[in-house]
Design an enzyme around this catalytic site. Structure first.
Site, PDB file in Angstrom:
ATOM      1  N   HIS A  14       0.839  -1.188   0.000  1.00 35.10           N
ATOM      2  CA  HIS A  14       0.000   0.000   0.000  1.00 35.10           C
ATOM      3  C   HIS A  14       0.872   1.235   0.000  1.00 35.10           C
ATOM      4  O   HIS A  14       2.091   1.154   0.150  1.00 35.10           O
ATOM      5  CB  HIS A  14      -0.957   0.012   1.200  1.00 35.10           C
ATOM      6  CG  HIS A  14      -0.280   0.171   2.524  1.00 35.10           C
ATOM      7  ND1 HIS A  14      -0.917   0.661   3.630  1.00 35.10           N
ATOM      8  CD2 HIS A  14       0.987  -0.086   2.932  1.00 35.10           C
ATOM      9  CE1 HIS A  14      -0.094   0.686   4.662  1.00 35.10           C
ATOM     10  NE2 HIS A  14       1.060   0.235   4.259  1.00 35.10           N
ATOM     11  N   CYS A  33       6.182   6.654   3.032  1.00 38.74           N
ATOM     12  CA  CYS A  33       4.928   5.931   2.793  1.00 38.74           C
ATOM     13  C   CYS A  33       4.107   6.554   1.672  1.00 38.74           C
ATOM     14  O   CYS A  33       3.121   5.971   1.222  1.00 38.74           O
ATOM     15  CB  CYS A  33       4.092   5.865   4.068  1.00 38.74           C
ATOM     16  SG  CYS A  33       4.869   4.903   5.369  1.00 38.74           S
ATOM     17  N   HIS A  39       4.818  -0.009  -0.525  1.00 32.62           N
ATOM     18  CA  HIS A  39       5.673  -0.853   0.304  1.00 32.62           C
ATOM     19  C   HIS A  39       4.769  -1.911   0.916  1.00 32.62           C
ATOM     20  O   HIS A  39       3.552  -1.759   0.940  1.00 32.62           O
ATOM     21  CB  HIS A  39       6.386  -0.033   1.387  1.00 32.62           C
ATOM     22  CG  HIS A  39       5.452   0.604   2.356  1.00 32.62           C
ATOM     23  ND1 HIS A  39       4.778   1.774   2.076  1.00 32.62           N
ATOM     24  CD2 HIS A  39       5.044   0.224   3.594  1.00 32.62           C
ATOM     25  CE1 HIS A  39       4.015   2.101   3.102  1.00 32.62           C
ATOM     26  NE2 HIS A  39       4.152   1.169   4.045  1.00 32.62           N
ATOM     27  N   HIS A  41       3.653  -5.147   3.787  1.00 28.84           N
ATOM     28  CA  HIS A  41       3.621  -5.614   5.173  1.00 28.84           C
ATOM     29  C   HIS A  41       3.081  -7.042   5.203  1.00 28.84           C
ATOM     30  O   HIS A  41       2.272  -7.423   4.365  1.00 28.84           O
ATOM     31  CB  HIS A  41       2.693  -4.754   6.035  1.00 28.84           C
ATOM     32  CG  HIS A  41       3.130  -3.347   6.170  1.00 28.84           C
ATOM     33  ND1 HIS A  41       4.128  -2.959   7.031  1.00 28.84           N
ATOM     34  CD2 HIS A  41       2.700  -2.221   5.544  1.00 28.84           C
ATOM     35  CE1 HIS A  41       4.295  -1.662   6.934  1.00 28.84           C
ATOM     36  NE2 HIS A  41       3.444  -1.183   6.040  1.00 28.84           N
ATOM     37  N   ASP A  79      -4.703 -10.711   0.290  1.00 24.22           N
ATOM     38  CA  ASP A  79      -3.385 -11.339   0.254  1.00 24.22           C
ATOM     39  C   ASP A  79      -2.713 -11.166  -1.103  1.00 24.22           C
ATOM     40  O   ASP A  79      -3.314 -11.422  -2.152  1.00 24.22           O
ATOM     41  CB  ASP A  79      -3.495 -12.826   0.598  1.00 24.22           C
ATOM     42  CG  ASP A  79      -2.152 -13.450   0.911  1.00 24.22           C
ATOM     43  OD1 ASP A  79      -1.297 -12.768   1.524  1.00 24.22           O
ATOM     44  OD2 ASP A  79      -1.948 -14.622   0.549  1.00 24.22           O
ATOM     45  N   HIS A  80      -1.476 -10.721  -1.064  1.00 21.76           N
ATOM     46  CA  HIS A  80      -0.652 -10.488  -2.253  1.00 21.76           C
ATOM     47  C   HIS A  80      -1.320  -9.522  -3.224  1.00 21.76           C
ATOM     48  O   HIS A  80      -1.304  -9.720  -4.438  1.00 21.76           O
ATOM     49  CB  HIS A  80      -0.271 -11.814  -2.925  1.00 21.76           C
ATOM     50  CG  HIS A  80       0.757 -12.555  -2.139  1.00 21.76           C
ATOM     51  ND1 HIS A  80       0.416 -13.335  -1.054  1.00 21.76           N
ATOM     52  CD2 HIS A  80       2.105 -12.604  -2.235  1.00 21.76           C
ATOM     53  CE1 HIS A  80       1.518 -13.855  -0.536  1.00 21.76           C
ATOM     54  NE2 HIS A  80       2.555 -13.422  -1.218  1.00 21.76           N
ATOM     55  N   GLU A 124      -0.058  -4.166  11.627  1.00 18.60           N
ATOM     56  CA  GLU A 124       0.742  -3.850  10.448  1.00 18.60           C
ATOM     57  C   GLU A 124       2.178  -4.310  10.689  1.00 18.60           C
ATOM     58  O   GLU A 124       2.866  -4.748   9.775  1.00 18.60           O
ATOM     59  CB  GLU A 124       0.694  -2.350  10.177  1.00 18.60           C
ATOM     60  CG  GLU A 124       1.406  -1.956   8.901  1.00 18.60           C
ATOM     61  CD  GLU A 124       1.211  -0.509   8.549  1.00 18.60           C
ATOM     62  OE1 GLU A 124       0.092  -0.138   8.167  1.00 18.60           O
ATOM     63  OE2 GLU A 124       2.187   0.253   8.667  1.00 18.60           O
TER      64      GLU A 124
END
Length: 137
Positions: A14, A33, A39, A41, A79-80, A124
């Site tokens: 995100h 950010c 980037h 998490h 996810d991903h 996070e």
């Protein structure tokens, strides 16, 4: 009433950016950010439900069913994925940890039979998480 918490994990990327601000303001407010490439998490999700223990099964909720609901409603969607670009609820909302927790609540609310959704916690990082208890909390 007893509370039961189930964990799930997902990996997403995100970025933080307010389209109404200049590039300079986004960088000033969000630092690294704000990079539009994003980037990632490895998020940990905790979902807490509450209810009465079924005297026959000993469960508040069917654990297999709860796992399936989390997989269908959250993990398979997040996810991903790049949250800003691929997850509809973040098309116009900055995917902060706080906003992710609210979005997950909205995805799960009313979908867990025989139990009340009590809390959504999104980590996070190990030292950064947000709790959401719904609109009425």
């Amino acid at each position: 009433m007893i509370f039961l918490t189930r964990k799930a994990e997902f990996s997403s990327s995100h970025f933080y950016r307010n389209p109404e601000w200049s590039e300079e303001e986004n960088v000033r407010r969000f630092g690294k950010c704000a990079n539009v490439h994003g980037h990632g998490h490895n998020y940990t999700l905790e979902v807490t439900v509450g209810g009465e223990v079924d005297p026959v099964t000993g469960f508040v909720v069917d654990l297999k069913l709860l796992k399936e609901i989390l997989e269908r409603e959250v993990v398979s969607i997040y996810d991903h994925r790049h949250l800003n670009y691929e997850v509809p609820e973040f098309a116009h909302v900055i995917p902060t940890t706080e906003n992710i927790a609210v979005a997950i609540w909205r995805r799960l609310d009313g979908k867990i039979p025989n139990a009340k959704l009590e809390r959504v916690r999104v980590y996070e990082m190990p030292d950064l998480f947000a709790d959401y208890y719904g609109e009425s909390a």
